[in-house]
Structures are given as C-alpha cells and as structure tokens.
Scaffold this active site. Structure first.
Site, short mmCIF file in Angstrom:
data_model
loop_
_atom_site.label_atom_id
_atom_site.label_comp_id
_atom_site.label_asym_id
_atom_site.label_seq_id
_atom_site.Cartn_x
_atom_site.Cartn_y
_atom_site.Cartn_z
N GLU A 53 68.45 -35.86 34.31
CA GLU A 53 69.86 -36.20 34.29
C GLU A 53 70.13 -37.05 33.04
O GLU A 53 69.65 -38.18 32.93
CB GLU A 53 70.18 -37.01 35.56
CG GLU A 53 71.63 -37.13 35.86
CD GLU A 53 71.89 -37.86 37.16
OE1 GLU A 53 71.09 -38.73 37.56
OE2 GLU A 53 72.93 -37.58 37.77
N GLU A 65 73.65 -40.71 48.26
CA GLU A 65 74.32 -39.79 47.33
C GLU A 65 73.64 -40.03 45.99
O GLU A 65 73.84 -41.08 45.38
CB GLU A 65 75.81 -40.12 47.23
CG GLU A 65 76.59 -40.00 48.51
CD GLU A 65 76.73 -38.57 48.98
OE1 GLU A 65 76.84 -37.67 48.12
OE2 GLU A 65 76.71 -38.34 50.20
N LYS A 103 78.36 -53.91 47.71
CA LYS A 103 77.93 -54.34 46.38
C LYS A 103 78.21 -53.24 45.37
O LYS A 103 77.49 -52.24 45.29
CB LYS A 103 76.42 -54.66 46.34
CG LYS A 103 76.07 -55.42 45.07
CD LYS A 103 74.65 -55.23 44.61
CE LYS A 103 74.47 -54.05 43.69
NZ LYS A 103 75.17 -54.14 42.39
N CYS A 134 77.83 -37.41 38.39
CA CYS A 134 76.72 -36.92 39.21
C CYS A 134 76.74 -35.40 39.31
O CYS A 134 75.70 -34.76 39.28
CB CYS A 134 76.80 -37.53 40.59
SG CYS A 134 78.43 -37.37 41.35
#
Ligand code: NAD
Length: 502
Positions: A392, A257, A182, A291
């Site tokens: 972030e 991750e 997905k 990331c």
C-alpha cells in the site's frame, strides 16, 4: 465549535463531560502540510489519561443514564448533531484539510454526505432492538434480543477523519453503548468538534470521551484495557494485528478496517478516454491516500498502451496545490514522513524496471515550496510481483498492469494479501457481475469508483479487516444478541419428570 483560522488555539480533550488538558500538560504540534507551518497544538495524552477516559465511559455505561434512555430521547440528540454538522460542513472541511492536505472540497462532499447518517441510524437501531420472537417446533417462547456491547474504544486513521468517525461513532452510540474515541494524532480536530456538538445537544456526561496522543501509547492502552468491551479500529494492517494481540487479555470484541491494494480491472470494450478517466477516478480523490483506492490498474492488452498514455496525460495534468484552494484536485501528503515514504516507493518502482510515464518526484515550485507535495505519478509495465503492486503506497501513484484474459485478470486481482475493494470496467453486464463475484474483496465498483453509500455495508476480505461498517450491518456490529427461553406451559415439569425425577 472551533472556527477555522490559519493557526488555531490549543485544543483540549473531552473526558467525562469536561474539556481538559493532558494530565502532564504535554502537547504536540500538527503541521499544515500545504504550508509546512504549525496549524494547532493538541494534548499529548498518556496512559493515565487513557485510563481516565476509559473509566468515565465505563462508569457512564454501568451507572449513567445513556444506556437506559429511550430511542426517542437519543434520536433528539442525534438529529441536533446531524443538523449542526450539515450547517458547519464547510468549516469542518477546512479544519480537516488543514490537518491532512486532502482538498477541502473533497472533505466537504464527505461531510455533507455523512450528516444524514446520524439520522439514519436512529430509526434502524430502534427497529433492530425490537425483540424478535422465533417460531419453530419448540414448546417454549423463544425470543432474540439485541443488546449493547458496552464500552466501545474507537481508533481512526488520518486519511478520511470525518468519514471514519461518521461511519463508526453514530452506529456505536445510538444503541446506548458508551465510547472512548482516539482519532489519529494528525487529524483530531473534526472529531473534537463533533464531541462539542454532542455536548451542546445534551449527550449525558461520560457517554462520549475523546482523547488525543500517540497511538502506540494511548491506543495500545485502549486495546489492552479490561474495562473496554469492544475495540473498533481503522488503520494499517500491521497496527491491526497488534490490536488483536493487545485485545486478547479480556477477549474483547475486535472489529478492523484495514489496508488495501485494490485492483481496477478495465476490459477492452471501454473506449480509451473513458478507461483512462476511470483509472484516474479510482486513485485521484484523497490524494491517493485512500484505503480503497484502485491503485493496481489492470488493463486488457488490446487497449493497454493507449490507456496508459491517456491516464498519464489526465492524471499528470490535475491541479496540485494548497488543500484550501477550490482549484486544487491533489493536495499535499499528510506529513513529511508520508511524503518520504511515497517517494521511496516511486524509487523502488524505477529500480524494479517499471516505466515512469508522469510525475515521479516532489513538487516544490512557487507556493508549493514548504508543503509535502508529490506529483501525480503513473507507472506502466508493472508486474504484480513488484513492490509498487504489492504494498500500500498511500499516495498519488498508479501502477498499470496488462492482462490478456478474464481468467488472468481475476488471478492477478486476487493475488494480494488485501481484499478491501475492486473494480470492473466493462459494458458487458454479465461479465461485470461474474468478475465482481469472483473478486475476493468486500466492495466492488462497476464502471465507477468512490461511491460508497452508508446504506451499504463497508469492509474487507482477507487482511483488509474483520466486520462491516455502515448500513444495518454497521449498527449490528456494535450490539450482541441474547436468546431468552421462557416456559409458560408445562414443558419443564415434563422434562424434570422424564429425565430426573421419575
Ligand atoms: P495507523 O495504523 O498508523 O494508525 C491508525 C490509528 O491507530 C491512529 O489513530 C494511530 O494513532 C493508532 N495507532 C497507532 N499505533 C497504535 C497501537 N499500537 N495501538 C493502537 N492504536 C495505534 O494508520 P494510518 O497511517 O493512520 O492510516 C492509514 C491506514 O489506514 C492505511 O493502511 C489505510 O488503508 C487504512 N484505512 C483503512 C480504512 C478502511 O475502511 N479499511 C479506511 C481508512 C484508512
């Protein structure tokens, strides 16, 4: 493969070797973030569709030919796919750029770089699958076999759609696992394209299934399903924690991750211009939506003011524009929602007292007017407890923090819940390796950034994840080991006699 057009035809999903609609016929739109116009309609799958795809993968693993096929036969399919990817790299890049706003040129380097990974895994997986005899003072044959995990659910984010697919899918499939994939709702097109390539190359039906739709519905079902043996997830740390909870039902294997807030430590021996370029390199690619972007730039106080000024000068002057333009260095953010989130962080930086050196707002002039563009932004006088240093941001924002000693730099660098990447910029080799080893991160860049190679394991410490992608570790991650003890001599007879039957 679907060809790039300003507006694509409606995309189907790939379940059990068939291209199909969602069972309820629901769709959703992807907006091109450069123009604000609809780019494509995709299938909005639901729990029933997820179950169909999982059942297909389960059946293909339990009863299909793929897990039993030889590495030679699998390799032929992988080589064809790798060649098709290399041939269509620019087409794929334009498709991804139209979904997430990252400049097509930047996608293209990733796609070209990852095409050979589909070949690399073939040889490595075959070698890893060889049974390993273990010697030692033990009166039996001891052999370790590396075997498939089973049905793998893969869920990926929108920021680097092709890269994330290419790090996980070949490593998962090559050993004979079957897959339900997905991709992020915003960026499924390149993954659907690769599914088409595998179909054309002769992958048996059900071995790869790709569905699209809301993660909270479809992705959650994949994490919960007892028919899935391993869920390989990339995305936000908060979503990853939910995956772990949902996966607890059958204690499936989980690899994660997750997010990052990477420190880029620049020591005073680096000339100011070079230091500023390295600061920009750490963040600028992928519109800052990466990331492992080096968003916390830690600069030694002897050069701090000069490097901040130069960084703002360079970053602030990069070309911002349509992701398909070859001139563009910074494209729009993926969605209006993401743009608003980033603008919110910029406001918080101003409110918490950081000094805004460039950017700081939305860009809407000329051809940018309907897109989701944020000006490249640099803050100085940031302290590590500010929100813009802790969270972030996932946008074109650099937070610059001064430090006075090596010890202090390491302390600031490690003062984060994340541990994905870090950087050390110095010409002193001993210092570089000393600092790199002290960083609590899975990857460290010395005098560079953005150079991940698929020979090397990629992953994070702390709340940046579990497990590793790429390299040998990435293939091992999708297998498990079995120990077989075989007695061809008299040891078991002796054991019985000595312990039980005397
Ligand atoms: P996200 O967590 O919102 O979504 C990631 C994927 O999970 C998407 O496919 C989404 O549909 C799906 N999802 C959402 N809710 C779910 C649920 N409840 N159950 C299962 N699946 C669900 O992340 P994002 O915004 O798409 O991506 C950005 C994040 O990804 C950032 O935090 C970034 O650091 C991280 N990321 C990490 C790496 C890495 O290698 N560590 C690489 C790229 C991106």
């Amino acid at each position: 493969m679907v060809k790039y057009k300003e507006k694509l035809e409606e995309q189907k999903v790939f379940i059990d070797g068939e291209w199909t609609m969602s069972s309820k016929g629901d769709t959703y739109s992807i907006i091109n973030p450069s123009t604000g116009k609809t780019f494509v309609e995709c299938q909005k799958c639901d729990v029933g569709d997820a179950k169909r795809a999982i059942d297909a993968a389960r059946d293909a693993f339990d009863n299909g030919p793929w897990p039993e096929m030889s590495f030679e036969a699998r390799t032929k399919i992988f080589y064809k796919v790798s060649d098709m990817i290399a041939e269509k790299a620019w087409e794929i890049s334009k498709l991804d750029a139209s979904c997430n706003g990252v400049p097509a040129m930047q996608h293209a380097t990733t796609v070209m770089d990852m095409a050979p990974h589909f070949k690399y895994v073939c040889e490595r997986a075959k070698e890893l699958a060889e049974p390993k005899g273990v010697t030692g003072e033990f009166p039996m044959d001891q052999t370790v076999w590396r075997e498939q995990d089973g049905v793998i659910a893969i869920i990926t984010p929108w920021n680097v759609p092709f890269w994330q697919m290419a790090l996980k899918l070949p490593s998962a499939l090559i050993s004979g696992n079957t897959v339900v994939f997905k991709p992020a709702s915003q960026t499924p097109i390149s993954v659907l394209a690769v599914a088409g390539m595998f179909e054309e190359a002769g992958l048996p039906k059900g071995a790869l299934n790709v569905i699209t739709g809301p993660g909270s519905v479809v992705g959650a079902e994949m994490a919960k399903s007892d028919k899935v043996d391993h869920i390989a997830f990339t995305g936000e740390t908060a979503t990853g924690k939910g995956i772990v909870q949902n996966a607890a039902g059958n204690l499936k294997k989980v690899t994660l991750e997750l997010g990052g807030k990477s420190p880029n430590i620049i020591f005073g021996d680096i000339p100011v211009d070079e230091a500023a370029k390295l600061a920009v390199l750490g963040v600028a690619l992928g519109n800052g939506e990466e990331c492992f972007a080096g968003t916390r730039v830690l600069v030694e106080e002897t050069i701090y003011e000069a490097v901040c000024k130069k960084t703002a000068e360079i970053y602030g002057s990069l070309d911002v524009g349509n992701a398909l333009s070859l001139k563009t260095k910074i494209g729009p953010l993926v969605t209006e929602e993401q743009m608003k989130k980033v603008l919110g962080y910029i406001e918080s930086g101003k409110e918490e007292g950081a000094t805004l050196l460039c950017g700081g707002g939305r860009l809407q002039e000329g051809e940018l007017k309907d897109g989701f563009f944020v000006a490249p932004t640099v803050f100085s006088n940031v302290s590590n407890d500010m929100k813009i240093a802790r969270e972030e941001i996932f946008g074109p924002v650099i937070s610059m923090i001064p430090f006075s000693t090596e010890k202090e730099a390491i302390e600031i660098a490690n003062d984060s819940i994340y541990g994905l990447a870090g950087g050390v910029m110095t010409n002193d080799r001993a210092k570089a390796i000393r600092v790199a080893r002290k960083m609590k991160t899975g990857n460290v860049f010395v005098n560079t950034w953005h150079v991940t190679s698929w020979y090397m394991p990629f992953g994070g410490y702390k709340q940046s994840g579990w497990g590793r992608l790429a390299g040998e570790s990435g293939i091992e991650e999708f297998t498990q080991v079995k120990s077989i003890y075989a007695d061809w001599g008299g040891f078991t007879k002796w054991l019985l006699k000595t312990l039980l039957l005397h």
